[in-house]
Write a protein that holds these residues in place. Structure first.
Motif, PDB file in Angstrom:
ATOM      1  N   VAL A  31      42.127  26.426  20.600  1.00  0.00           N
ATOM      2  CA  VAL A  31      43.560  26.643  19.927  1.00  0.00           C
ATOM      3  C   VAL A  31      44.554  25.423  20.752  1.00  0.00           C
ATOM      4  O   VAL A  31      45.272  24.882  20.252  1.00  0.00           O
ATOM      5  N   LEU A  32      44.139  25.360  22.312  1.00  0.00           N
ATOM      6  CA  LEU A  32      45.019  24.467  22.888  1.00  0.00           C
ATOM      7  C   LEU A  32      44.765  22.986  22.661  1.00  0.00           C
ATOM      8  O   LEU A  32      45.613  22.405  22.413  1.00  0.00           O
ATOM      9  N   ALA A  33      43.454  22.741  22.349  1.00  0.00           N
ATOM     10  CA  ALA A  33      43.004  21.395  21.887  1.00  0.00           C
ATOM     11  C   ALA A  33      43.794  21.051  20.559  1.00  0.00           C
ATOM     12  O   ALA A  33      44.335  20.133  20.303  1.00  0.00           O
ATOM     13  N   GLY A  34      43.823  21.990  19.727  1.00  0.00           N
ATOM     14  CA  GLY A  34      44.633  21.854  18.480  1.00  0.00           C
ATOM     15  C   GLY A  34      46.036  21.427  18.550  1.00  0.00           C
ATOM     16  O   GLY A  34      46.714  20.482  18.150  1.00  0.00           O
ATOM     17  N   LEU A  35      46.699  22.327  19.639  1.00  0.00           N
ATOM     18  CA  LEU A  35      47.990  22.255  19.929  1.00  0.00           C
ATOM     19  C   LEU A  35      48.435  20.648  20.759  1.00  0.00           C
ATOM     20  O   LEU A  35      49.261  20.123  20.583  1.00  0.00           O
ATOM     21  N   ALA A  36      47.124  20.580  21.630  1.00  0.00           N
ATOM     22  CA  ALA A  36      47.426  19.103  22.404  1.00  0.00           C
ATOM     23  C   ALA A  36      47.462  18.068  21.117  1.00  0.00           C
ATOM     24  O   ALA A  36      48.338  16.830  21.521  1.00  0.00           O
ATOM     25  N   HIS A  37      46.695  18.047  20.136  1.00  0.00           N
ATOM     26  CA  HIS A  37      46.639  16.886  19.194  1.00  0.00           C
ATOM     27  C   HIS A  37      47.915  16.893  18.311  1.00  0.00           C
ATOM     28  O   HIS A  37      47.963  15.977  17.648  1.00  0.00           O
ATOM     29  N   LEU A  38      48.479  18.306  18.205  1.00  0.00           N
ATOM     30  CA  LEU A  38      49.902  18.040  17.559  1.00  0.00           C
ATOM     31  C   LEU A  38      50.760  17.333  18.355  1.00  0.00           C
ATOM     32  O   LEU A  38      51.519  16.325  17.885  1.00  0.00           O
ATOM     33  N   VAL A  39      50.828  17.297  19.796  1.00  0.00           N
ATOM     34  CA  VAL A  39      51.307  16.542  20.718  1.00  0.00           C
ATOM     35  C   VAL A  39      51.292  14.976  20.401  1.00  0.00           C
ATOM     36  O   VAL A  39      51.979  14.131  20.262  1.00  0.00           O
ATOM     37  N   VAL A  40      49.794  14.826  20.059  1.00  0.00           N
ATOM     38  CA  VAL A  40      49.374  13.372  20.170  1.00  0.00           C
ATOM     39  C   VAL A  40      49.898  12.800  18.836  1.00  0.00           C
ATOM     40  O   VAL A  40      50.152  11.829  18.599  1.00  0.00           O
ATOM     41  N   GLY A  61      41.002  22.773  14.984  1.00  0.00           N
ATOM     42  CA  GLY A  61      41.051  23.404  16.529  1.00  0.00           C
ATOM     43  C   GLY A  61      41.741  24.732  16.286  1.00  0.00           C
ATOM     44  O   GLY A  61      41.194  25.604  16.866  1.00  0.00           O
ATOM     45  N   LEU A  62      42.835  24.750  15.642  1.00  0.00           N
ATOM     46  CA  LEU A  62      43.658  26.081  15.347  1.00  0.00           C
ATOM     47  C   LEU A  62      42.739  27.018  14.835  1.00  0.00           C
ATOM     48  O   LEU A  62      42.622  28.240  15.161  1.00  0.00           O
ATOM     49  N   SER A  63      42.329  26.604  13.564  1.00  0.00           N
ATOM     50  CA  SER A  63      41.546  27.502  12.577  1.00  0.00           C
ATOM     51  C   SER A  63      40.173  27.955  13.139  1.00  0.00           C
ATOM     52  O   SER A  63      40.133  29.203  13.252  1.00  0.00           O
ATOM     53  N   PHE A  64      39.549  27.198  13.669  1.00  0.00           N
ATOM     54  CA  PHE A  64      38.395  27.850  14.481  1.00  0.00           C
ATOM     55  C   PHE A  64      38.518  28.555  15.786  1.00  0.00           C
ATOM     56  O   PHE A  64      38.007  29.606  15.972  1.00  0.00           O
ATOM     57  N   GLY A  65      39.456  28.087  16.618  1.00  0.00           N
ATOM     58  CA  GLY A  65      39.995  29.013  17.765  1.00  0.00           C
ATOM     59  C   GLY A  65      40.364  30.545  17.225  1.00  0.00           C
ATOM     60  O   GLY A  65      40.027  31.314  17.843  1.00  0.00           O
ATOM     61  N   VAL A  66      41.230  30.415  16.398  1.00  0.00           N
ATOM     62  CA  VAL A  66      41.904  31.750  15.895  1.00  0.00           C
ATOM     63  C   VAL A  66      40.634  32.589  15.316  1.00  0.00           C
ATOM     64  O   VAL A  66      40.639  33.710  15.382  1.00  0.00           O
ATOM     65  N   THR A  67      39.844  31.889  14.455  1.00  0.00           N
ATOM     66  CA  THR A  67      38.759  32.614  13.947  1.00  0.00           C
ATOM     67  C   THR A  67      37.639  33.151  14.993  1.00  0.00           C
ATOM     68  O   THR A  67      37.258  34.171  14.693  1.00  0.00           O
ATOM     69  N   LEU A  68      37.368  32.405  15.855  1.00  0.00           N
ATOM     70  CA  LEU A  68      36.554  32.806  16.926  1.00  0.00           C
ATOM     71  C   LEU A  68      37.111  34.079  17.765  1.00  0.00           C
ATOM     72  O   LEU A  68      36.179  35.077  17.874  1.00  0.00           O
ATOM     73  N   VAL A  69      38.285  33.920  18.062  1.00  0.00           N
ATOM     74  CA  VAL A  69      38.893  35.083  18.432  1.00  0.00           C
ATOM     75  C   VAL A  69      38.745  36.296  17.461  1.00  0.00           C
ATOM     76  O   VAL A  69      38.648  37.553  18.076  1.00  0.00           O
ATOM     77  N   ALA A  70      39.166  36.185  16.204  1.00  0.00           N
ATOM     78  CA  ALA A  70      39.233  37.156  15.588  1.00  0.00           C
ATOM     79  C   ALA A  70      37.709  37.822  15.446  1.00  0.00           C
ATOM     80  O   ALA A  70      37.800  39.009  15.378  1.00  0.00           O
ATOM     81  N   VAL A  71      37.032  36.866  15.048  1.00  0.00           N
ATOM     82  CA  VAL A  71      35.346  37.719  14.844  1.00  0.00           C
ATOM     83  C   VAL A  71      35.110  38.303  16.039  1.00  0.00           C
ATOM     84  O   VAL A  71      34.139  39.205  15.808  1.00  0.00           O
ATOM     85  N   THR A  72      35.322  37.912  17.164  1.00  0.00           N
ATOM     86  CA  THR A  72      34.692  38.574  18.451  1.00  0.00           C
ATOM     87  C   THR A  72      35.523  39.686  18.598  1.00  0.00           C
ATOM     88  O   THR A  72      34.737  40.957  19.006  1.00  0.00           O
ATOM     89  N   TRP A  73      36.881  39.959  18.358  1.00  0.00           N
ATOM     90  CA  TRP A  73      37.307  41.202  18.278  1.00  0.00           C
ATOM     91  C   TRP A  73      37.004  42.190  17.200  1.00  0.00           C
ATOM     92  O   TRP A  73      36.729  43.515  17.271  1.00  0.00           O
ATOM     93  N   VAL A  74      36.913  41.662  16.025  1.00  0.00           N
ATOM     94  CA  VAL A  74      36.695  42.335  14.845  1.00  0.00           C
ATOM     95  C   VAL A  74      35.339  42.978  14.908  1.00  0.00           C
ATOM     96  O   VAL A  74      34.882  44.146  14.351  1.00  0.00           O
ATOM     97  N   THR A  75      34.278  42.204  15.291  1.00  0.00           N
ATOM     98  CA  THR A  75      32.814  42.715  15.226  1.00  0.00           C
ATOM     99  C   THR A  75      32.838  43.625  16.402  1.00  0.00           C
ATOM    100  O   THR A  75      31.702  44.495  16.151  1.00  0.00           O
ATOM    101  N   SER A  76      33.674  43.920  17.114  1.00  0.00           N
ATOM    102  CA  SER A  76      33.645  45.217  18.013  1.00  0.00           C
ATOM    103  C   SER A  76      33.721  46.515  17.229  1.00  0.00           C
ATOM    104  O   SER A  76      33.274  47.291  18.039  1.00  0.00           O
ATOM    105  N   TYR A  77      33.961  46.572  16.141  1.00  0.00           N
ATOM    106  CA  TYR A  77      34.316  47.656  15.132  1.00  0.00           C
ATOM    107  C   TYR A  77      32.980  47.726  14.371  1.00  0.00           C
ATOM    108  O   TYR A  77      32.773  48.770  13.990  1.00  0.00           O
ATOM    109  N   VAL A  78      32.165  46.649  14.057  1.00  0.00           N
ATOM    110  CA  VAL A  78      30.901  46.909  13.583  1.00  0.00           C
ATOM    111  C   VAL A  78      29.675  47.238  14.063  1.00  0.00           C
ATOM    112  O   VAL A  78      29.646  47.079  15.275  1.00  0.00           O
ATOM    113  N   ARG A  79      29.289  48.126  13.484  1.00  0.00           N
ATOM    114  CA  ARG A  79      28.124  49.221  14.013  1.00  0.00           C
ATOM    115  C   ARG A  79      26.719  47.786  14.066  1.00  0.00           C
ATOM    116  O   ARG A  79      26.000  47.828  12.915  1.00  0.00           O
ATOM    117  N   LEU A  80      26.523  47.156  14.910  1.00  0.00           N
ATOM    118  CA  LEU A  80      25.419  46.211  15.111  1.00  0.00           C
ATOM    119  C   LEU A  80      24.998  46.410  16.715  1.00  0.00           C
ATOM    120  O   LEU A  80      25.588  46.618  17.536  1.00  0.00           O
TER     121      LEU A  80
END
Length: 259
Positions: A31-40, A61-80
């Motif tokens: 996410v920070l990399a994506g924001l940094a390139h917005l400055v670029v 950068g923003l999409s992959f970063g947010v999705t990685l955080v989201a999947v990490t959190w959401v899969t804590s609810y998945v029975r695996l």
């Protein structure tokens, strides 16, 4: 004596595992990399759209970063199984880093990141990104199947939110695969510029469906912090799922008409 409200997070999510800390840190860096390139982009200028622009490292950068955080959190609810989940999350985090890294590298080189077969190096990068997309499909499909095999844990409405989020995410993966497949065919048949423009109709569908896995579970979690009854919270989540499905369907119809 009032009934005690169950915790909004499953017990195993209260203490972060090493792989979860790694994934959250990686997601934040992306996410920070994506924001940094917005400055670029603001400093360097240039086109925002097109196969060569600073838009790509920003949005990916923003999409992959947010999705990685989201999947990490959401899969804590998945029975695996814990080991299986840790392995899948580790692969997913590495793949996200490779995808954003390749896209960013090509942006700095001033060449397209996808569907570029002009030189052996560019071909290698494009094929690596395409293969990485295949890995994303496999990992996220395993998570999606697991969410439907066993009812996800969590507060009222979370099971529906998680399942719907992963179902819509599969639409994003399918549309992404379709963009790559069509672009590769056009590139291989000598229509390079057409390949770059061929992805446009599917981009809205891909973008809208990509983040349902965060939006819907986040809504269910926020509702769990209110004093509303479980029945009310379930109805709100159900309405949100239907509304999101309608938006995705609309984007799908538009893509079909323009494809």
């Amino acid at each position: 004596m009032p009934a005690r409200r169950p915790p909004a997070l499953p017990a195993r999510a209260l203490a972060l595992r090493p792989v979860e800390r790694l994934c959250l840190a990686t997601g934040l860096l992306l996410v920070l990399a994506g924001l940094a390139h917005l400055v670029v982009f603001a400093v360097d200028g240039g086109p925002w759209y097109g196969p060569v622009s600073w838009r790509k490292p920003v949005t990916f950068g923003l999409s992959f970063g947010v999705t990685l955080v989201a999947v990490t959190w959401v899969t804590s609810y998945v029975r695996l199984g814990e080991r299986t989940r840790a392995l899948l999350l580790g692969v997913f985090a590495a793949d996200c880093a490779v995808e954003v890294g390749g896209i960013t590298l090509q942006a700095w080189r001033g060449v397209p990141s996808h569907l570029d077969m002009e030189t052996p190096f560019d071909t290698a990068v494009s094929m690596t990104l395409a293969a990485g997309g295949g890995v994303l499909v496999v990992v996220l499909t395993v998570f999606a199947v697991a969410s439907f095999r066993h009812r996800p844990a969590g507060p009222a409405g979370m099971a529906l939110a998680v399942r719907a989020g992963f179902a819509v995410l599969l639409v994003a993966l399918a549309s992404g695969a379709a963009m790559i497949a069509r672009g590769v065919v056009l590139t291989r048949t000598g229509h390079q510029q057409a390949a770059y423009h061929s992805t446009a109709p599917l981009k809205p569908l891909h973008g809208v469906s990509l983040h349902a896995v965060l939006v819907l579970p986040a809504l269910a979690w926020l509702l769990s912090r209110t004093s509303w009854s479980e029945a009310v919270r379930r109805r709100i989540v159900t309405g949100a799922v239907l509304a999101y499905a309608a938006v995705v369907a609309g984007a799908g119809v538009w893509a079909a008409l323009m494809y």
